[in-house]
Write a protein that holds these residues in place. Structure first.
Motif, PDB file in Angstrom:
ATOM      1  N   ARG A 187      11.653  24.991  11.604  1.00 32.97           N
ATOM      2  CA  ARG A 187      11.381  24.202  10.392  1.00 32.97           C
ATOM      3  C   ARG A 187      11.156  25.136   9.201  1.00 32.97           C
ATOM      4  O   ARG A 187      11.598  24.870   8.097  1.00 32.97           O
ATOM      5  N   ALA A 188      10.447  26.252   9.449  1.00 30.51           N
ATOM      6  CA  ALA A 188      10.212  27.236   8.384  1.00 30.51           C
ATOM      7  C   ALA A 188      11.548  27.794   7.898  1.00 30.51           C
ATOM      8  O   ALA A 188      11.770  27.967   6.694  1.00 30.51           O
ATOM      9  N   ARG A 189      12.463  28.036   8.853  1.00 29.49           N
ATOM     10  CA  ARG A 189      13.774  28.605   8.490  1.00 29.49           C
ATOM     11  C   ARG A 189      14.596  27.602   7.693  1.00 29.49           C
ATOM     12  O   ARG A 189      15.180  27.916   6.675  1.00 29.49           O
ATOM     13  N   GLN A 190      14.590  26.346   8.151  1.00 29.37           N
ATOM     14  CA  GLN A 190      15.365  25.326   7.440  1.00 29.37           C
ATOM     15  C   GLN A 190      14.855  25.153   6.014  1.00 29.37           C
ATOM     16  O   GLN A 190      15.613  25.013   5.069  1.00 29.37           O
ATOM     17  N   ARG A 191      13.557  25.201   5.858  1.00 26.87           N
ATOM     18  CA  ARG A 191      12.953  25.005   4.537  1.00 26.87           C
ATOM     19  C   ARG A 191      13.327  26.162   3.600  1.00 26.87           C
ATOM     20  O   ARG A 191      13.665  25.942   2.450  1.00 26.87           O
ATOM     21  N   ILE A 192      13.287  27.402   4.098  1.00 27.95           N
ATOM     22  CA  ILE A 192      13.610  28.530   3.215  1.00 27.95           C
ATOM     23  C   ILE A 192      15.114  28.541   2.898  1.00 27.95           C
ATOM     24  O   ILE A 192      15.516  28.914   1.795  1.00 27.95           O
TER      25      ILE A 192
END
Ligand SMILES: Nc1ncnc2c1ncn2[C@@H]1O[C@H](COP(=O)(O)OP(=O)(O)OP(=O)(O)O)[C@@H](O)[C@H]1O
Ligand SMILES: O=P(O)(O)OC[C@H]1O[C@H](OP(=O)(O)OP(=O)(O)O)[C@H](O)[C@@H]1O
Ligand SMILES: O=C(O)c1cccnc1
Length: 512
Positions: free
Chosen positions: A10-15
Motif C-alpha cells: 500500500r505504501a508503494r502504491q501510494r508513492i
C-alpha cells in the motif's frame, strides 16, 4: 499476502500515485545537493569506508515567527525524493565533466539507491526545538548525499505551515464570522515555482481552506478560489460593465473587486446593483473583495450598505498585505470581514525567512558497534544530543505536559512516577504520574524499503487541528509564548555529559 507485505504494498502504491502528481511528474532531483556532499562521498569511497553505518538527526533550534511551536511538513517530498533517488546518465556525465571523481566512483554511483532507515515525525505534528524530526540511518555515502535536499524540503514546508497556522488562528479570533476562512494567494510573490506550489500545500496543512494556485490545487486536489484582478475592472469602459460581465459568466460564483476607483461611492453601490440583479434571477452575489484603504472602516460601511439593500448573504473578503498581526488588529477593530486572502506575507514567511533545521551526525558504527557522536560548540545550545534517539510525548489527562528525548532502547512504565528535569538548569525538576506516552518518530523506510503509507492532505490538515488542542493556551499564544518543556532522559543526559568530559579530557591532554 501477509500483514507486512500488505502495508509495504500500500505504501508503494501510494508513492507511485504521488510520483505521478503534476508537481513531481518528470522531475529528477539527484543533483539537488551541495558539491561537498559528493566530495565527502568520494573521500569515504576512496578510504573504503563508504558502507559504514551512521545515524543523523534532522532538527531545528528555534521556533519560527516567535511561535511557541512548529508544525511539521515536507515529509511527502522527502519520501518521493528518496524513493526515486538514482544517478541518471546525464548526472554522471556532468559529474565526470568536473574532473574531480574517479571512474570507479562514477561506476559505483551508477547503481546507487537509498538502502537506509528513516524514522520521521508525521506531517501536521506540533514539534519543538531540538527534537529529531527525522532520524536517518544507513551507509555514510547515502545518508550524506541526501542532507541538502531533505533539509530544504522540511525547512520550507514546516516554516510555511507554521506561518499559515498563525494567520489562520488570528482569523479565527473573529467570533461573529463563523468559520473565518483564509485563502492562500501568494503564487506571484513566492520565491518561484516550488515555493509557491509546496508553499500552498504547507498553507493548507496550517489551516488555509483554499488556494488560488491552480497547479497546487490540481496536484493536491485542493479547493481552488479566485475573484478578479484590477485589470479586469480597468479593461471595461465602466466598473458596472465589468461587474455585470463577470456576474453573467459566473452567476453563482462571483466575488466583485470593489476598490479600483472608490469603494464606498462606486465599488459597493455597483456591486449592489449587480447583486440585486442576480437575486432577481435566482442567484446570490457571493461576495465583494476590498483590497486597499482602511479595511476596518470600509468593511463596516460596506456591510451596512449590503445589508440595507437586502444582500445579507454577500460576504466581505479582505486582502492587502495581510498577516497575523494586521488580521488580529482588524478583528479587534470590529472589521466586518468574513474571509481573508493572504499572499506575500504567508507564502514568503516574510518576518522569518528560514526555519534553520540542521542535520547532524549522532552515531557511527565502528567494528560493528554503534558509537555515539557529539558535536561540541562554544555555544552550549548548539551542542548536539548524541546517540540513536526517540522522541516521547508525555500526556497527563490528555494534556501534553512535556516531551522527552530518550535513547531508543529506553523503556518507560507509565504506572511508575517519572522525574523530569530541565537539561540546562538541572535543579528544575518535576514528577509526573499516570501519564501516557506517545512515540513521535515512526518508521518510514527500512533497509531502503518504504514502509509508511503517506496520508492524504485533508488527513494531515485535520491532524493539526487535533494536535494543537493537546497544548495549553500559554504555549499557543502568538506573543511571547511560554516555552514547552523538552527534556532529555537521564541516560541520554548522562551519555552527553560523559562524551563532553571525554572531549575535555582529550583537549587538556593535547594542550600539555
Ligand atoms: N484598519 C486597519 N488597521 C490596521 N491595518 C490596516 C487597516 N486597514 C488596512 N490596513 C493595512 O494597512 C496597509 C495599507 O497599506 P497601504 O496604505 O500601503 O496600501 P493600500 O491601502 O492597500 O493602498 P494601495 O493598494 O492602493 O497601495 C495594509 O497592510 C493593510 O492590510
Ligand atoms: O497583498 P497580498 O497578501 O500579497 O495578496 C495578494 C495580492 O495580490 C493581488 O494584488 P496585485 O496588485 O498583484 O494584483 P491586482 O491588480 O490583481 O490586485 C491581490 O489583489 C492582493 O492584493
Ligand atoms: O483571486 C484573487 O482574488 C487573487 C488571486 C491571486 C492574487 N490576488 C488575488
Amino acid at each position: 499476502m501477509n500483514w507486512l507485505t500488505d502495508v509495504n504494498e500500500r505504501a508503494r502504491q501510494r508513492i507511485e500515485e504521488i510520483s505521478r502528481l503534476p508537481v513531481y511528474r518528470d522531475r529528477h532531483l539527484t543533483l539537488l545537493t551541495d558539491l561537498y556532499q559528493l566530495t565527502m562521498m568520494y573521500g569515504h569511497f576512496r578510504e573504503g569506508r563508504h558502507e559504514e553505518r551512521v545515524v543523523f538527526d534532522l532538527f531545528y533550534r528555534q521556533n519560527p515567527c516567535g511561535n511557541g511551536y512548529a508544525i511539521t511538513a515536507g515529509l511527502e517530498q522527502v519520501v518521493w525524493y528518496l524513493y526515486n533517488l538514482r544517478f541518471s546518465d546525464a548526472d554522471l556525465a556532468y559529474l565526470r565533466s568536473l574532473n574531480m571523481f574517479s571512474d570507479e566512483f562514477l561506476q559505483y554511483l551508477k547503481n546507487f539507491t537509498f538502502h537506509g532507515d528513516v524514522y520521521a515525525i508525521p506531517e501536521g505534528t506540533v514539534v519543538f526545538p531540538n527534537e529529531p524530526l527525522l532520524r536517518v540511518e544507513g551507509p555514510i555515502v547515502e545518508v550524506q548525499l541526501i542532507e541538502s535536499a531533505i533539509l530544504s524540503f522540511i525547512n520550507h514546508q514546516s516554516l510555511i505551515a507554521t506561518k499559515a497556522r498563525r494567520i489562520v488562528e488570528a482569523a479565527r479570533t473573529n467570533d461573529g464570522h463563523e468559520d473565518n476562512p483564509v485563502i492562500e494567494m501568494g503564487l506571484r510573490r513566492a520565491q518561484n515555482v516550488d515555493a509557491s506550489v509546496f508553499g500552498a500545500r504547507a498553507a493548507i496543512i496550517g489551516g488555509c481552506v483554499s488556494t488560488s494556485n491552480l497547479m497546487a490545487a490540481e496536484s493536491y486536489h485542493l479547493p481552488v478560489a479566485g475573484t478578479q484582478g484590477h485589470s479586469w475592472i480597468q479593461s471595461f469602459p465602466s466598473e458596472l460593465e465589468a461587474f455585470e460581465a463577470y456576474a453573467s459568466a459566473f452567476p453563482d460564483d462571483t466575488v466583485l473587486l470593489v476598490d479600483t476607483y472608490d469603494v464606498l461611492r462606486s465599488g459597493v453601490p455597483n456591486a449592489i446593483r449587480v447583486g440585486l440583479r442576480l437575486k432577481e434571477e435566482g442567484h446570490t452575489l457571493k461576495g465583494i473583495r476590498i483590497d486597499s484603504g482602511d479595511l476596518a472602516y470600509l468593511s463596516k460601511r460596506a456591510r451596512k450598505m449590503l445589508d440595507a439593500a437586502g444582500l445579507t448573504e454577500t460576504k466581505i473578503i479582505a486582502s492587502s498585505d495581510l498577516d497575523e498581526y494586521t488580521i488580529r488588529d482588524l478583528v479587534t477593530q470590529g472589521a466586518e470581514i468574513d474571509s481573508w486572502g493572504v499572499g506575500t506575507n504567508l507564502i514568503t514567511s516574510i518576518d522569518c525567512p528560514a526555519l534553520g533545521c540542521v542535520y547532524k551526525l549522532v552515531a557511527q558504527e565502528v567494528n560493528h558497534v554503534l558509537e555515539p557522536r557529539i558535536k561540541v560548540s562554544e555555544n552550549p545550545s548548539k551542542i548536539t544530543n548524541p546517540g540513536r534517539k526517540k522522541v516521547l510525548r508525555l500526556y497527563v489527562d490528555d494534556h501534553a505536559v512535556a516531551d522527552l528525548i530518550a535513547l531508543v532502547d529506553e523503556t518507560y512504565d507509565p504506572s511508575e512516577p517519572l522525574e523530569l528535569f530541565d537539561p540546562i538548569h538541572t535543579y528544575k525538576r518535576k514528577v509526573i504520574q499516570n501519564y501516557r506516552v506517545e512515540e513521535l518518530l515512526v518508521p518510514v523506510f527500512q533497509g531502503g524499503t518504504l514502509v509508511y503509507e503517506l496520508p492524504e492532505l485533508p488527513e494531515i490538515q485535520a491532524r493539526v487541528e487535533v494536535q494543537v488542542e493537546y497544548f495549553g493556551s500559554e504555549i499557543r499564544r502568538h506573543l511571547k509564548p511560554h516555552g514547552y518543556h523538552v527534556d532529555l532522559s537521564q541516560p541520554l543526559w548522562d551519555l552527553k555529559q560523559k562524551l563532553l568530559h571525554q572531549w575535555r579530557g582529550r583537549r587538556v591532554a593535547q594542550s600539555k
